[in-house]
Design a protein around this motif. Structure first.
Motif, PDB file in Angstrom:
ATOM      1  N   LEU A   1      32.368  -8.488 -37.064  1.00 45.05           N
ATOM      2  CA  LEU A   1      31.209  -7.207 -36.017  1.00 45.05           C
ATOM      3  C   LEU A   1      31.262  -5.977 -37.772  1.00 45.05           C
ATOM      4  CD1 LEU A   1      29.131  -5.049 -34.970  1.00 45.05           C
ATOM      5  CD2 LEU A   1      31.127  -4.338 -34.028  1.00 45.05           C
ATOM      6  N   VAL A   2      32.404  -6.152 -38.256  1.00 44.63           N
ATOM      7  CA  VAL A   2      32.498  -5.560 -39.269  1.00 44.63           C
ATOM      8  C   VAL A   2      31.961  -5.928 -40.291  1.00 44.63           C
ATOM      9  CG1 VAL A   2      34.249  -4.960 -41.669  1.00 44.63           C
ATOM     10  CG2 VAL A   2      34.406  -4.355 -38.917  1.00 44.63           C
ATOM     11  N   TYR A   3      32.197  -7.147 -40.625  1.00 49.79           N
ATOM     12  CA  TYR A   3      31.882  -8.468 -41.450  1.00 49.79           C
ATOM     13  C   TYR A   3      30.093  -7.747 -41.791  1.00 49.79           C
ATOM     14  CZ  TYR A   3      30.073 -11.753 -44.532  1.00 49.79           C
ATOM     15  OH  TYR A   3      28.866 -13.042 -45.367  1.00 49.79           O
ATOM     16  N   ASN A   4      29.100  -7.992 -40.469  1.00 53.16           N
ATOM     17  CA  ASN A   4      28.433  -8.714 -40.100  1.00 53.16           C
ATOM     18  C   ASN A   4      27.874  -6.986 -40.488  1.00 53.16           C
ATOM     19  OD1 ASN A   4      28.044 -10.593 -39.185  1.00 53.16           O
ATOM     20  ND2 ASN A   4      28.379 -10.386 -37.457  1.00 53.16           N
ATOM     21  N   LEU A   5      28.474  -5.515 -40.296  1.00 52.94           N
ATOM     22  CA  LEU A   5      27.970  -4.112 -40.781  1.00 52.94           C
ATOM     23  C   LEU A   5      27.894  -4.092 -41.830  1.00 52.94           C
ATOM     24  CD1 LEU A   5      29.601  -2.204 -37.812  1.00 52.94           C
ATOM     25  CD2 LEU A   5      27.121  -3.002 -38.034  1.00 52.94           C
ATOM     26  N   GLU A   6      28.546  -4.654 -43.027  1.00 52.13           N
ATOM     27  CA  GLU A   6      28.651  -4.270 -44.204  1.00 52.13           C
ATOM     28  C   GLU A   6      27.523  -5.229 -44.896  1.00 52.13           C
ATOM     29  OE1 GLU A   6      32.380  -5.654 -44.854  1.00 52.13           O
ATOM     30  OE2 GLU A   6      33.522  -3.724 -44.790  1.00 52.13           O
ATOM     31  N   ARG A   7      26.663  -6.563 -43.943  1.00 54.79           N
ATOM     32  CA  ARG A   7      26.250  -8.003 -44.751  1.00 54.79           C
ATOM     33  C   ARG A   7      24.851  -7.408 -44.100  1.00 54.79           C
ATOM     34  NH1 ARG A   7      26.317 -13.097 -41.843  1.00 54.79           N
ATOM     35  NH2 ARG A   7      25.189 -11.318 -39.950  1.00 54.79           N
ATOM     36  N   ASP A   8      24.680  -6.552 -42.982  1.00 60.44           N
ATOM     37  CA  ASP A   8      23.255  -6.759 -42.765  1.00 60.44           C
ATOM     38  C   ASP A   8      22.577  -4.509 -42.655  1.00 60.44           C
ATOM     39  OD1 ASP A   8      23.606  -9.357 -41.776  1.00 60.44           O
ATOM     40  OD2 ASP A   8      23.490  -9.159 -39.837  1.00 60.44           O
ATOM     41  N   LEU A   9      23.842  -4.463 -42.981  1.00 58.10           N
ATOM     42  CA  LEU A   9      22.963  -2.659 -42.847  1.00 58.10           C
ATOM     43  C   LEU A   9      23.629  -2.007 -43.978  1.00 58.10           C
ATOM     44  CD1 LEU A   9      24.107  -0.984 -39.407  1.00 58.10           C
ATOM     45  CD2 LEU A   9      21.403  -2.684 -39.880  1.00 58.10           C
ATOM     46  N   GLY A  10      24.319  -3.717 -44.986  1.00 53.84           N
ATOM     47  CA  GLY A  10      24.595  -2.815 -46.305  1.00 53.84           C
ATOM     48  C   GLY A  10      25.670  -1.931 -46.195  1.00 53.84           C
ATOM     49  N   LEU A  11      26.697  -1.576 -45.785  1.00 57.24           N
ATOM     50  CA  LEU A  11      27.262  -0.190 -44.904  1.00 57.24           C
ATOM     51  C   LEU A  11      28.974  -0.524 -45.688  1.00 57.24           C
ATOM     52  CD1 LEU A  11      25.448   0.307 -42.699  1.00 57.24           C
ATOM     53  CD2 LEU A  11      27.702   1.473 -41.129  1.00 57.24           C
ATOM     54  N   HIS A  12      29.528   0.216 -46.443  1.00 61.17           N
ATOM     55  CA  HIS A  12      30.768   0.031 -47.394  1.00 61.17           C
ATOM     56  C   HIS A  12      32.196   0.436 -46.128  1.00 61.17           C
ATOM     57  CE1 HIS A  12      28.667   0.484 -51.197  1.00 61.17           C
ATOM     58  NE2 HIS A  12      28.252   1.754 -50.839  1.00 61.17           N
ATOM     59  N   ARG A  13      33.152  -0.772 -46.217  1.00 58.93           N
ATOM     60  CA  ARG A  13      33.620  -0.513 -45.739  1.00 58.93           C
ATOM     61  C   ARG A  13      34.483   0.561 -45.399  1.00 58.93           C
ATOM     62  NH1 ARG A  13      37.504  -4.786 -44.241  1.00 58.93           N
ATOM     63  NH2 ARG A  13      35.878  -6.469 -44.373  1.00 58.93           N
ATOM     64  N   GLU A  14      34.278   1.889 -45.441  1.00 59.51           N
ATOM     65  CA  GLU A  14      34.593   3.053 -45.739  1.00 59.51           C
ATOM     66  C   GLU A  14      34.000   3.803 -44.600  1.00 59.51           C
ATOM     67  OE1 GLU A  14      35.001   5.649 -49.886  1.00 59.51           O
ATOM     68  OE2 GLU A  14      36.667   3.952 -50.481  1.00 59.51           O
TER      69      GLU A  14
ATOM     70  N   LEU B   1      23.352   7.259 -40.861  1.00 63.14           N
ATOM     71  CA  LEU B   1      23.078   5.677 -40.540  1.00 63.14           C
ATOM     72  C   LEU B   1      23.793   5.023 -39.797  1.00 63.14           C
ATOM     73  CD1 LEU B   1      25.435   4.281 -44.054  1.00 63.14           C
ATOM     74  CD2 LEU B   1      23.151   3.619 -43.248  1.00 63.14           C
ATOM     75  N   ILE B   2      23.849   6.135 -38.270  1.00 61.88           N
ATOM     76  CA  ILE B   2      24.595   6.232 -37.172  1.00 61.88           C
ATOM     77  C   ILE B   2      23.200   5.693 -36.055  1.00 61.88           C
ATOM     78  CG2 ILE B   2      24.596   7.571 -34.556  1.00 61.88           C
ATOM     79  CD1 ILE B   2      26.423   8.462 -36.309  1.00 61.88           C
ATOM     80  N   PRO B   3      21.810   5.828 -36.082  1.00 58.21           N
ATOM     81  CA  PRO B   3      20.850   5.055 -35.301  1.00 58.21           C
ATOM     82  C   PRO B   3      20.600   4.060 -35.818  1.00 58.21           C
ATOM     83  CG  PRO B   3      19.985   7.618 -36.287  1.00 58.21           C
ATOM     84  CD  PRO B   3      21.395   6.532 -36.782  1.00 58.21           C
ATOM     85  N   ARG B   4      20.895   3.335 -36.296  1.00 55.31           N
ATOM     86  CA  ARG B   4      20.650   1.721 -37.285  1.00 55.31           C
ATOM     87  C   ARG B   4      22.241   1.015 -36.738  1.00 55.31           C
ATOM     88  NH1 ARG B   4      20.528   1.261 -43.570  1.00 55.31           N
ATOM     89  NH2 ARG B   4      20.626  -1.041 -43.067  1.00 55.31           N
ATOM     90  N   VAL B   5      23.388   2.041 -37.012  1.00 57.81           N
ATOM     91  CA  VAL B   5      24.302   1.179 -35.804  1.00 57.81           C
ATOM     92  C   VAL B   5      24.446   0.874 -34.569  1.00 57.81           C
ATOM     93  CG1 VAL B   5      26.736   1.485 -35.913  1.00 57.81           C
ATOM     94  CG2 VAL B   5      26.196   1.845 -38.005  1.00 57.81           C
ATOM     95  N   ILE B   6      23.838   1.740 -33.846  1.00 59.81           N
ATOM     96  CA  ILE B   6      23.863   1.750 -32.094  1.00 59.81           C
ATOM     97  C   ILE B   6      22.490   0.703 -31.796  1.00 59.81           C
ATOM     98  CG2 ILE B   6      22.879   2.823 -30.856  1.00 59.81           C
ATOM     99  CD1 ILE B   6      23.838   5.678 -31.537  1.00 59.81           C
ATOM    100  N   ASP B   7      22.085   0.350 -32.885  1.00 54.29           N
ATOM    101  CA  ASP B   7      20.718  -0.807 -32.529  1.00 54.29           C
ATOM    102  C   ASP B   7      21.248  -1.749 -32.847  1.00 54.29           C
ATOM    103  OD1 ASP B   7      18.853   1.599 -32.018  1.00 54.29           O
ATOM    104  OD2 ASP B   7      18.038   1.796 -34.165  1.00 54.29           O
ATOM    105  N   TYR B   8      21.941  -2.302 -34.053  1.00 53.38           N
ATOM    106  CA  TYR B   8      22.528  -2.876 -34.090  1.00 53.38           C
ATOM    107  C   TYR B   8      23.536  -3.166 -32.952  1.00 53.38           C
ATOM    108  CZ  TYR B   8      24.590  -6.705 -37.248  1.00 53.38           C
ATOM    109  OH  TYR B   8      25.093  -7.827 -37.713  1.00 53.38           O
ATOM    110  N   ILE B   9      24.632  -2.773 -32.768  1.00 51.09           N
ATOM    111  CA  ILE B   9      25.434  -3.219 -31.899  1.00 51.09           C
ATOM    112  C   ILE B   9      25.237  -3.497 -30.485  1.00 51.09           C
ATOM    113  CG2 ILE B   9      27.395  -2.417 -30.567  1.00 51.09           C
ATOM    114  CD1 ILE B   9      28.508  -1.029 -33.037  1.00 51.09           C
TER     115      ILE B   9
END
Length: 653
Positions: A425-438, A391-399
């Protein structure tokens, strides 16, 4: 039944046997000194399960050998010539037995005098294990490549103490390659027989184990010099990851060396010096500030010159016993009030025990730029989970889309921020990228550790007279580094360990250099361009390639191991892994290293690498004595004694 068979043998056959025995006694001297014969009493049995033969050495030969200091010790070699089949054998002594005449006759000692010297004049009985065999011509020349012993051996065949040429040929030892040292048999070093590994087997990789003080580092340093000398027509590059500064001394001759050196020290060292923020702030900056008063005019160019003089002075003081800098220059680029430092070249005279060595040391200060490495950051740390890794590429691109280009500190702050901003930001990552809080929390921990390594975005900031000046450190031009480095590239990890807040800092450096090396090799391989061979020395390998435990992600570790071993092999990369704790070493390294070398170690350590049968020899072995197990060797196992340090070697403790 046996006598009836003898009675039917015609005179022609008997004469042929006499002729063959006579011929054997004529030519056996070419292979060594006759000391005895195969026993007439014990059957000479060769089977799949057993290849042990009994030899009787007459008392006279035994005594003469003893007076010369040779008593057929266990592990020593014995030669056998079978006259009837024109075959020579090389065997290893596995037991020796001496018996009083009373024991042979079965006479109870109660009925005999307390002592009788003449009763000692009995043969020495030796049991040997057959190793290899080969056919010989009538002139006593070995006419075929030795193979594992399997042919019959006749009673009364002459036995000899083999000369070095016979041993070398019957072991089928490689004549070219990297030198490990001299043959070691029966507790004796045979300086006439060298043990080498051929170049082709080096690309199948080597694992060296041994406890502290067993001689691992000396063996590895000598190996580096041997590779340079024996493969000089191919201009090999040796890359050594150095935790204690041992490989920084490959440019200094050993003043304590007895006799002529086997290998010469190198004239030039190229050193990658990873710099952390704490190293610059705590180690370099205070000493640099002390010298600022010497500047007539404060500017970035003057500060850069003060910096490299300070660094050279402190670096050499922590590396060499005595030194004198003869000449130094720095390669850098100025951009406004910033200076980008690329390399520092030093010509110096180094003195050890009144012995002087002149050399050139190219120091390359090195740091990672987070903006430049981008997605590759996930390959630096073996604790990213599989999900986080992907998921790192998507997280880096998002931020990046939200905040633009960021440094590692700025990037991590966006994830670490415990304020409402982080909550969004955490909420957005969870919402937009489908990341779990863990997963987000896991990324938080991993990037926090990357920040603690302090190896990313390291720079030195100097504020003086209201002005702010910055010295920036980045990665090298790897293509130039790997193609133009003369022989030795040392990755000096000493200061990384001293000036870092994370236990993973050295791992980040090692993984990045290995990744860039493979990328260089792979690009050339895909284009069909031939590159120089590269040999990597990784001491304390368990630190970087551990078994999966705790947060360690086995997939990330084994991805790197696969890259540099299995894929690197066909691209001209050979790796020497060394450790004293193979139980902590990733299993894949055990599997992918075809050559194993054991120095002084405990039984459980030797068992881990398939050398348990040598536990008696290695548990208390002297420094530098080891066993090499390799498909390149006809007998698969050979004991050797490494050469004494060919260059200066600092001892610790």
């Amino acid at each position: 039944m046996g006598y009836r068979v003898l009675a039917t043998v015609d005179e022609k056959t008997i004469n042929e046997v006499k002729k063959r025995i006579g011929k054997a006694l004529e030519i056996v001297g070419k292979f060594g000194n006759v000391v005895g014969f195969i026993s007439r009493v014990e059957p000479a049995k060769v089977s799949e399960e057993e290849r042990t033969i009994t030899i009787e050495v007459p008392f006279k030969e035994y005594l003469e050998s003893s007076l010369k200091g040779y008593c057929f010790p266990i592990g020593s070699f014995i030669g056998i010539l079978n006259p009837l089949t024109s075959t020579v054998f090389l065997a290893k002594v596995v037991s020796v037995k001496r018996s009083d005449i009373l024991a042979i006759a079965g006479i109870p000692t109660i009925h005999t005098p307390p002592s009788d010297i003449t009763s000692l004049l009995t043969p020495l009985t030796i049991e040997v294990e057959l190793l290899t065999e080969a056919k010989i011509s009538d002139e006593g020349v070995i006419v075929e490549t030795p193979i594992p012993a399997h042919s019959p051996i006749d009673p009364q065949s002459p036995v000899f103490k083999p000369n070095p040429d016979f041993i070398f040929e019957m072991l089928n030892l490689p004549k070219e390659g990297v030198d490990l040292g001299n043959l070691y048999v029966g507790g004796i070093v045979d300086e006439n027989v060298n043990v080498k590994l051929p170049e082709n087997v080096l690309y199948q990789h080597t694992l060296i184990v041994g406890t502290t003080g067993s001689g691992k580092t000396v063996l590895l340093k000598n190996t580096a010099l041997s590779l340079i000398q024996n493969l000089q027509n191919k201009k090999p590059l040796i890359i050594a990851f150095d935790l204690q500064g041992d490989y920084m001394h490959l440019n200094i001759k050993n003043p304590r060396l007895e006799g002529e050196p086997v290998f010469q020290p190198v004239n030039t060292l190229t050193v990658i010096l990873p710099v952390t923020k704490s190293f610059l702030e705590s180690y370099v900056k205070p000493k640099l500030l002390e010298k600022l008063s010497s500047l007539k005019e404060v500017n970035i160019a003057g500060i850069v010159k003060l910096f490299y003089r300070t660094l050279i002075e402190e670096y050499f003081r922590n590396t060499y016993p005595e030194f004198k800098v003869r000449k130094a220059k720095i390669a850098f680029k100025l951009v406004d009030s910033k200076a980008y430092v690329y390399a520092i070249t030093v010509e110096a005279e180094i003195t050890v025990d009144n012995s002087k060595s002149e050399c050139v040391v190219n120091i390359i200060p090195w740091s990672l730029n987070f903006r430049n490495i981008g997605y590759e950051v996930r390959n630096l740390l073996p604790i990213f989970s599989v999900q986080a890794y992907n998921l790192i590429p998507r997280v880096i691109d998002y931020i990046k889309s939200e905040y633009g280009e960021l440094s590692i500190d700025e990037f991590t702050e966006k994830i670490l921020d415990k304020t409402e901003v982080r909550g969004r930001l955490v909420y957005n990552l969870e919402r937009d990228l489908g990341l779990h809080r863990e997963t987000v929390n896991h990324l938080y921990r991993c990037f926090s550790i990357l920040c603690q390594t302090e190896i990313l975005d390291a720079k030195l900031e100097i504020e003086v007279n209201g002005g702010k000046y910055v010295i920036v450190f980045e990665e090298s031009n790897y293509h130039k580094l790997f193609t133009e480095t003369e022989n030795i590239l040392v990755i000096d990890l000493r200061f990384v360990g001293m000036f870092s807040k994370s236990q993973f800092t050295e791992t980040v450096v090692v993984y990045r250099i290995l990744d860039r090396l493979f990328a260089w090799k792979n690009e050339a391989f895909m284009k069909g361009v031939e590159t120089r061979p590269v040999f990597i020395i990784i001491d304390e390998a368990h630190n970087y390639f551990p078994q999966a435990r705790g947060e360690i992600n086995k997939d990330v570790v084994e991805r790197m191991v696969n890259k540099i071993t299995r894929l690197g092999r066909v691209r001209g990369i050979g790796v020497f892994f060394a450790t004293h704790i193979p139980s902590d070493l990733n299993d894949l390294i055990i599997q992918l290293t075809n050559t194993k070398i054991g120095l002084r170690s405990e039984e459980k350590v030797l068992e881990r690498i398939g050398l348990k049968e040598y536990k008696k020899e290695l548990e208390l072995a002297p420094e530098g004595v080891g066993v090499v197990k390799s498909p390149a060797l006809r007998t698969h196992y050979i004991m050797f004694k490494s050469y004494e340090p060919q260059t200066y070697h600092k001892t610790y403790g």
